[in-house]
Structure formats: structure tokens, C-alpha cells
Enzyme design. Structure first.
Site, short mmCIF file in Angstrom:
data_model
loop_
_atom_site.label_atom_id
_atom_site.label_comp_id
_atom_site.label_asym_id
_atom_site.label_seq_id
_atom_site.Cartn_x
_atom_site.Cartn_y
_atom_site.Cartn_z
N ILE A 189 37.74 31.83 75.78
CA ILE A 189 38.34 32.82 74.90
C ILE A 189 37.26 33.59 74.15
O ILE A 189 37.30 34.82 74.04
CB ILE A 189 39.28 32.16 73.86
CG1 ILE A 189 40.40 31.40 74.55
CG2 ILE A 189 39.86 33.22 72.91
CD1 ILE A 189 41.26 30.61 73.58
N SER A 222 32.98 33.14 72.18
CA SER A 222 31.76 32.34 71.97
C SER A 222 30.98 32.94 70.82
O SER A 222 31.11 34.12 70.49
CB SER A 222 30.89 32.31 73.23
OG SER A 222 30.47 33.61 73.58
N GLY A 223 30.18 32.10 70.18
CA GLY A 223 29.37 32.52 69.05
C GLY A 223 28.21 31.58 68.86
O GLY A 223 27.92 30.73 69.71
N SER A 224 27.54 31.71 67.71
CA SER A 224 26.35 30.91 67.46
C SER A 224 26.67 29.44 67.23
O SER A 224 25.79 28.58 67.33
CB SER A 224 25.58 31.46 66.26
OG SER A 224 26.42 31.48 65.10
N PHE A 225 27.94 29.14 66.91
CA PHE A 225 28.30 27.76 66.60
C PHE A 225 29.27 27.16 67.61
O PHE A 225 30.02 26.24 67.30
CB PHE A 225 28.90 27.67 65.19
CG PHE A 225 27.94 28.06 64.11
CD1 PHE A 225 26.80 27.31 63.88
CD2 PHE A 225 28.15 29.19 63.35
CE1 PHE A 225 25.89 27.67 62.89
CE2 PHE A 225 27.26 29.56 62.36
CZ PHE A 225 26.12 28.79 62.13
N GLY A 226 29.25 27.65 68.84
CA GLY A 226 30.07 27.03 69.86
C GLY A 226 30.82 28.04 70.71
O GLY A 226 30.79 29.25 70.46
N LYS A 232 37.12 23.91 71.21
CA LYS A 232 35.83 24.44 70.79
C LYS A 232 34.74 23.43 71.15
O LYS A 232 34.83 22.25 70.82
CB LYS A 232 35.83 24.71 69.29
CG LYS A 232 34.64 25.50 68.78
CD LYS A 232 34.86 25.88 67.32
CE LYS A 232 33.71 26.71 66.78
NZ LYS A 232 33.92 27.08 65.36
N ASP A 288 31.34 31.53 54.94
CA ASP A 288 31.24 32.54 56.00
C ASP A 288 32.59 33.22 56.23
O ASP A 288 33.05 33.36 57.36
CB ASP A 288 30.75 31.91 57.31
CG ASP A 288 30.25 32.96 58.31
OD1 ASP A 288 29.91 34.07 57.88
OD2 ASP A 288 30.22 32.65 59.52
#
Length: 202
Positions: free
Chosen positions: A21, A23-27, A44, A135
């Protein structure tokens, strides 16, 4: 992350991955399914390697457990470490606020006020547990899905923190702290290297 390797993996003998779905810096987040109930879920993943010392999903699972039952906080359905991944399983939700506005355009004033009231209530309850998010941004605010679409949810607690110490006192004011958050939306204090807490203390 190798999507083909992850696809169709089963976690906790119950939740299977289907497709990515986001993605990012934390998973990386995959849509998955509960093989018993056929309920769709969000899975996740974060690599569990010697080089990954952040363990953000482990931290996020602890905060989600602490915030269980608060409206606007998604239910933690499962957390574990399998197949060389840290994993959390959450309900499947709708678009985030940024994508919603991009797709459908600006919302009317009453809807904006409703969303703001929901978020403020969620944040107030989160603060009552001694936790700050650190955040908050449109990408971390998601709408519910289908019959739950009127509600909004706050996600991504990987860099959240307790601002109340065990003795009930506010954490001390520190300076020259590393920047925390997202540049565009971060607290002014974060830009100045001041320890974040519930209220600004610049």
C-alpha cells in the site's frame, strides 16, 4: 524491501500479505487478510537486522497498546517478530488527509471543523497518558473506511515519546537535541533543538 519475498508470507499463523500500500522511512505497509475471518488488515513491516537499531515498530506497538481504547487510535491487532521482520497488524483504513485533498479537493468548513475536533480530542487523550506524537502531519491522519469514513485516525507512533516521567513530573528541558519530526510540519522547538513536550517551552 523485496515485494515478491513478502507477498503471501503469513504472520502469526493468521495474517497473510497481499500487496504493498505504502512505504516510508519507518517501514512498508501491505494490505493483508485475516485468514480465519477474511477481514482485510494493514500489515506494517520493518526489517529485523543487525543494522536496524531503531526498532520503531516495537516502540510503536508499545504506544498503541498504551493508547488502546482511545477513539482515533487504531486497534493493534497483532505484533511480532517473524521472517526477519518486526510486524504490526492494524485495521485497514482509507486515504490519508493529504491524498484525500489531492483526489477530492478542498473540504467544506464544517467537515474541516469536525476533523479538527476529532483530532484535538484524540491528542488530548493521548497527552493524558503522558505521550506526545512528535510527527503529526497530513500523511499520518487517515480516514476510516466504508461505514467508518466519517472518523479520522492518528497513525505512526514510531518516534513518539513519554513526556511525563515515572514520578509524574514533566521531562526536563534540554537543548541541542537532534531534530525530530518532518521539516514542513515540525514544532518550532524541534527546529531549535529544544526537547519536545506537551506544551512549547521555547
Amino acid at each position: 524491501m523485496n515485494d515478491e519475498k513478502v507477498k503471501n508470507l503469513v504472520f502469526g499463523n493468521l495474517f497473510s500479505c497481499k500487496y504493498k500500500i505504502n512505504s516510508g522511512s519507518f517501514g512498508t505497509v501491505y494490505e493483508g487478510v485475516n485468514e480465519q475471518t477474511k477481514e482485510l488488515v494493514a500489515i506494517k513491516l520493518e526489517p529485523c537486522t543487525k543494522n536496524n537499531k531503531r526498532n520503531t515498530l516495537q516502540k510503536e506497538s508499545a504506544f498503541l497498546s498504551k493508547l488502546k481504547g482511545i477513539k482515533g487510535i487504531p486497534e493493534l491487532k497483532w505484533f511480532g517478530v517473524e521472517h526477519d521482520f518486526y510486524i504490526i497488524v492494524l485495521p485497514i483504513l482509507g486515504l490519508d488527509l493529504a491524498r484525500h485533498v489531492k483526489r477530492y479537493g478542498a473540504m467544506d468548513l464544517l467537515r474541516v471543523i469536525d476533523i479538527a475536533e476529532q483530532l484535538l480530542t484524540t491528542i488530548e487523550h493521548m497527552h493524558s497518558k503522558g505521550i506526545i506524537h512528535r510527527d503529526i502531519k497530513p500523511e499520518n491522519i487517515l480516514f476510516g473506511k466504508n461505514s467508518d469514513a466519517a472518523n479520522v485516525y492518528l497513525l505512526d507512533f514510531g518516534i513518539s515519546k513519554y513526556y511525563i516521567e515515572f514520578d509524574g513530573k514533566l521531562i526536563p528541558k534540554l537543548i541541542n537535541k537532534p531534530f525530530v519530526g518532518t521539516l514542513r510540519y515540525a514544532s518550532v522547538n524541534s527546529h531549535f533543538g529544544i526537547e519536545l513536550s506537551r506544551k512549547g517551552r521555547k
